[in-house]
Design an enzyme around this catalytic site. Structure first.
Site, PDB file in Angstrom:
ATOM      1  N   CYS A   1      24.607  12.486 -18.385  1.00  0.00           N
ATOM      2  CA  CYS A   1      24.549  11.916 -17.028  1.00  0.00           C
ATOM      3  C   CYS A   1      25.214  10.550 -16.989  1.00  0.00           C
ATOM      4  O   CYS A   1      25.895  10.210 -16.010  1.00  0.00           O
ATOM      5  CB  CYS A   1      23.095  11.779 -16.567  1.00  0.00           C
TER       6      CYS A   1
HETATM    7  C1  BEZ Z   1      22.016  14.495 -20.540  1.00  0.00           C
HETATM    8  O1  BEZ Z   1      22.431  13.923 -19.553  1.00  0.00           O
HETATM    9  O2  BEZ Z   1      22.522  14.307 -21.638  1.00  0.00           O
HETATM   10  C2  BEZ Z   1      20.865  15.458 -20.439  1.00  0.00           C
HETATM   11  C3  BEZ Z   1      19.951  15.326 -19.412  1.00  0.00           C
HETATM   12  C4  BEZ Z   1      18.877  16.204 -19.344  1.00  0.00           C
HETATM   13  C5  BEZ Z   1      18.733  17.193 -20.290  1.00  0.00           C
HETATM   14  C6  BEZ Z   1      19.677  17.323 -21.311  1.00  0.00           C
HETATM   15  C7  BEZ Z   1      20.754  16.453 -21.383  1.00  0.00           C
END
Ligand code: BEZ
Length: 211
Positions: free
Chosen positions: A45
Site C-alpha cells: 500500500c
Molecule cells: C501490503 O500492503 O503489503 C499488504 C496489506 C495487507 C495485507 C497484505 C499486504
C-alpha cells in the site's frame, strides 16, 4: 448487489486527510478515481499511494480527482502519509478517506469476506463526469496495481467518450484506434479525415482523432 459498469457511483460524505468531503460535490464535473487499500503502514500500500502521488500531475492533466480509502482512522492516515512521502520520494496531496465504519467499503463492496473479513481488497473505480462507473478493477492484497495502466485506461475512456472509436489491445495514447462497430465504413471515411484502414469489414483502424 455489487456495482457494475454503467451504475451511478454511490454518493457519501466522509472525513478525509483533506477535511470532510461530499463525494459527488467534490468530483464536480471532473473524472474520479476511488481506490481502496487494505491497511495503513503496510508495504505494498505504501508503494501504491507513493506511485499515485508521483503520477498526480498526469491525473490532473486529465482532470481526474483521485481519492484513496482504507478502513483505518484519520490520525493513522496522517502519520502514514509522512512515511509514504519519505520512502517513496513524493508528496501525497490527494485525500485519503478514513472509513473505520466501513461506509464506503460497504457501498462499493470493497470487503470480500473470503479474502479478508476485516480489510478491503484493492478495488479501483473510475467514475465519469456523469457519475457513472466506467471501470472496476479488483486486485488481492498481495499484488500492487499498475497505476500507469490506470492512466492508460483513463486515456481510452476519455477518448472513446468523445469519438466513435475503441482502443485495441495494449493501445497507448497517440497510437491508431479502431472505428466503432456502430459506424459504417462509408460514414467512417467522412468522420475520420486522417483516413480509415479497412483490414476486415469489422476491423478498421484510424489515426487517433485528437492527435
Ligand atoms: C501490503 O500492503 O503489503 C499488504 C496489506 C495487507 C495485507 C497484505 C499486504
Amino acid at each position: 448487489m455489487a456495482l457494475r459498469l454503467g451504475d451511478t457511483a454511490p454518493d457519501f460524505t466522509v472525513q478525509t486527510t483533506a477535511g470532510e468531503i461530499r463525494f459527488h460535490e467534490y468530483l464536480g464535473n471532473s473524472w474520479g478515481i476511488l481506490f481502496s487499500h487494505p491497511a495503513d503502514y503496510t508495504p505494498v500500500c505504501t508503494t501504491e499511494l507513493g506511485k499515485t502521488a508521483l503520477l498526480q500531475e498526469e491525473f490532473r492533466k486529465r482532470d481526474v480527482k483521485v481519492l484513496a480509502v482504507s478502513v483505518d482512522p484519520l490520525d493513522k492516515h496522517a502519520g502514514w502519509v509522512n512515511d509514504i512521502n519519505e520512502t517513496q520520494h513524493c508528496r501525497v496531496d490527494f485525500p485519503i478517506i478514513a472509513d473505520p465504519d466501513r461506509v464506503v467499503a460497504g457501498l462499493y463492496d470493497m470487503i470480500h469476506p473470503n479474502a479478508s473479513e476485516t480489510f478491503t481488497v484493492r478495488s479501483l473505480f473510475v467514475i465519469g463526469p456523469d457519475k457513472k462507473i466506467k471501470l472496476i478493477i479488483t486486485y488481492p492484497a498481495s499484488t500492487g496495481r499498475n497505476f500507469t495502466e490506470v492512466l492508460r485506461v483513463v486515456d481510452s475512456l476519455q477518448l472513446t467518450a468523445k469519438y466513435s472509436v475503441a482502443t485495441p489491445a495494449d493501445w497507448k495514447n497517440g497510437e491508431d484506434v479502431i472505428v466503432a462497430l456502430s459506424v459504417s465504413t462509408e460514414e467512417a471515411r467522412q468522420k475520420f479525415e486522417k483516413g480509415v484502414n479497412v483490414v476486415k469489414p469489422y476491423l478498421r483502424y484510424t489515426p487517433q482523432p485528437d492527435k
